[in-house]
Motif scaffolding. Structure first.
Motif, PDB file in Angstrom:
ATOM      1  N   ARG A   5       0.850  -1.174   0.000  1.00  0.00           N
ATOM      2  CA  ARG A   5       0.000   0.000   0.000  1.00  0.00           C
ATOM      3  C   ARG A   5       0.890   1.229   0.000  1.00  0.00           C
ATOM      4  NH1 ARG A   5      -5.180   0.908  -1.195  1.00  0.00           N
ATOM      5  NH2 ARG A   5      -5.574  -1.167  -0.403  1.00  0.00           N
ATOM      6  N   GLY A   7       1.865   5.448  -1.633  1.00  0.00           N
ATOM      7  CA  GLY A   7       1.716   6.689  -1.002  1.00  0.00           C
ATOM      8  C   GLY A   7       2.132   6.378   0.399  1.00  0.00           C
ATOM      9  N   HIS A   8       1.513   5.363   1.002  1.00  0.00           N
ATOM     10  CA  HIS A   8       1.875   4.842   2.314  1.00  0.00           C
ATOM     11  C   HIS A   8       2.373   3.422   2.055  1.00  0.00           C
ATOM     12  CE1 HIS A   8      -0.843   8.099   2.822  1.00  0.00           C
ATOM     13  NE2 HIS A   8      -1.878   7.376   2.521  1.00  0.00           N
ATOM     14  N   THR A  32      -1.747   4.152  -5.014  1.00  0.00           N
ATOM     15  CA  THR A  32      -1.726   5.605  -4.915  1.00  0.00           C
ATOM     16  C   THR A  32      -2.737   6.080  -3.879  1.00  0.00           C
ATOM     17  OG1 THR A  32      -3.437   5.906  -6.588  1.00  0.00           O
ATOM     18  CG2 THR A  32      -1.150   5.728  -7.364  1.00  0.00           C
ATOM     19  N   ASP A  33      -2.670   7.360  -3.558  1.00  0.00           N
ATOM     20  CA  ASP A  33      -3.598   7.923  -2.585  1.00  0.00           C
ATOM     21  C   ASP A  33      -5.046   7.882  -3.069  1.00  0.00           C
ATOM     22  OD1 ASP A  33      -1.712   8.407  -0.655  1.00  0.00           O
ATOM     23  OD2 ASP A  33      -1.427  10.513  -1.171  1.00  0.00           O
ATOM     24  N   ASP A  34      -5.262   7.768  -4.381  1.00  0.00           N
ATOM     25  CA  ASP A  34      -6.632   7.622  -4.873  1.00  0.00           C
ATOM     26  C   ASP A  34      -6.949   6.173  -5.240  1.00  0.00           C
ATOM     27  OD1 ASP A  34      -5.009   7.616  -7.125  1.00  0.00           O
ATOM     28  OD2 ASP A  34      -6.376   8.817  -8.357  1.00  0.00           O
ATOM     29  N   LEU A 112       0.207  11.409  -8.671  1.00  0.00           N
ATOM     30  CA  LEU A 112       0.016  10.490  -7.541  1.00  0.00           C
ATOM     31  C   LEU A 112       0.754   9.183  -7.761  1.00  0.00           C
ATOM     32  CD1 LEU A 112      -3.801  11.063  -6.886  1.00  0.00           C
ATOM     33  CD2 LEU A 112      -1.844  12.183  -5.785  1.00  0.00           C
ATOM     34  N   ALA A 116       3.765   7.816  -5.273  1.00  0.00           N
ATOM     35  CA  ALA A 116       3.848   6.480  -4.685  1.00  0.00           C
ATOM     36  C   ALA A 116       5.211   5.855  -4.936  1.00  0.00           C
ATOM     37  CB  ALA A 116       2.743   5.592  -5.249  1.00  0.00           C
ATOM     38  N   HIS A 148       4.144  18.116  -4.593  1.00  0.00           N
ATOM     39  CA  HIS A 148       4.369  17.101  -3.560  1.00  0.00           C
ATOM     40  C   HIS A 148       5.758  17.169  -2.950  1.00  0.00           C
ATOM     41  CE1 HIS A 148       0.699  14.584  -4.312  1.00  0.00           C
ATOM     42  NE2 HIS A 148       0.751  15.246  -5.460  1.00  0.00           N
TER      43      HIS A 148
END
Length: 278
Positions: A5, A7-8, A32-34, A112, A116, A148
């Motif tokens: 997972r 972005g994170h 990605t965050d989305d 995004l 990532a 970012h």
């Protein structure tokens, strides 16, 4: 092939040290965050290193390919091999490309995807990250750095300065591909690129408008004087917007993006990234 997972991104137990850095290869899906899955590879193998100039152990290049590319395409692999002589490399396929999920937004939400990949490079323990983008990817590295952050140096090759440019035949064909239903079918089945049918809403900040916010991060703008997509007013606009923190290389005889970047140019880009990211 694993998943994490991002972005994170999930933390990895692998670290690029002197014992492992020549033969590590990890492939995973980042998120990605989305919520889009991004096919990604980290590697320090596959090239013969020059023993007189060993690659930096703390440096990683994150490569953002051009539209219709993906991490397995030969021209992207060639770029990765050249930059791997200077450090580790992360390659990934933008959304809508290759094995990644989602649909291409042609440079908008792709920031995004790059975020990532940069986050994963940091999780792998690299202290210095250089983002290197080509064409669409060149616009993405500029907007990512402005919006970012997270890169220690940025290289944008063959990028547009502004959106909706139709001044050359290749760009008129590209707009047909992106905006027409029959064009998107050609993209999906002929070019293995899934393109989103919705227009931008809102219109994302343009590359030239994003560039001033990159300072003081070092920025290199590379463009061929024979580029068939974007004429020289594009890199000159970007360089002017960058001011003192930017550097412009106008390459004689060079065409467009990865296919036109020869090994000597890629070596110079690698050397520049190693020097300016420190």
């Amino acid at each position: 092939m694993g998943t994490s997972r991002a972005g994170h991104v999930a933390r990895s137990t692998v670290r690029p040290d002197s014992e492992t850095s020549r033969d590590v290869r990890l492939r995973t899906f980042l998120y990605t965050d989305d919520g889009v899955s991004i096919d990604s590879v980290y590697e320090t193998s596959g090239v013969v290193y020059d023993s007189s100039r060993p690659p930096s152990r703390d440096l990683v290049f994150v490569i953002a390919h051009g539209f219709t590319g993906d991490l397995d395409r030969p021209h992207v692999r060639r770029v990765a091999g050249a930059l791997a002589r200077h450090g580790a490399v992360v390659t990934f396929s933008f959304r809508g490309h290759g094995a990644s999920g989602g649909r291409s937004t042609v440079g908008d939400r792709e920031v995004l995807d790059l975020a990532a990949a940069v986050g994963w490079a940091r999780e792998l323990g690299h202290a210095r990250v250089v983002t290197v983008g080509f064409s669409m990817g060149g616009s993405v590295v500029l907007r990512h750095a402005a919006l970012h952050g997270g890169a220690d140096a940025v290289v944008s090759v063959s990028a547009p300065a502004r959106w909706y440019y139709r001044g050359t035949a290749p760009m008129r064909r590209l707009h047909w591909l992106v905006t027409r239903p029959e064009g998107r079918l050609v993209g999906r089945y002929g070019l293995r690129t899934r393109i989103h049918h919705r227009d931008w809403d809102p219109v994302p900040v343009s590359p030239v408008a994003a560039v001033p916010a990159i300072a003081p991060t070092p920025l290199l703008i590379v463009h061929g004087d024979q580029d068939g997509y974007f004429p020289l007013d594009h890199p000159r606009m970007l360089a002017e917007a960058a001011g003192e923190h930017g550097e412009l290389w106008l390459e004689p005889g060079m065409g467009h993006a990865e296919h036109a970047a020869d090994d000597a140019l890629l070596a110079r880009i690698g050397e520049w990234g190693a020097r300016r990211s420190g």
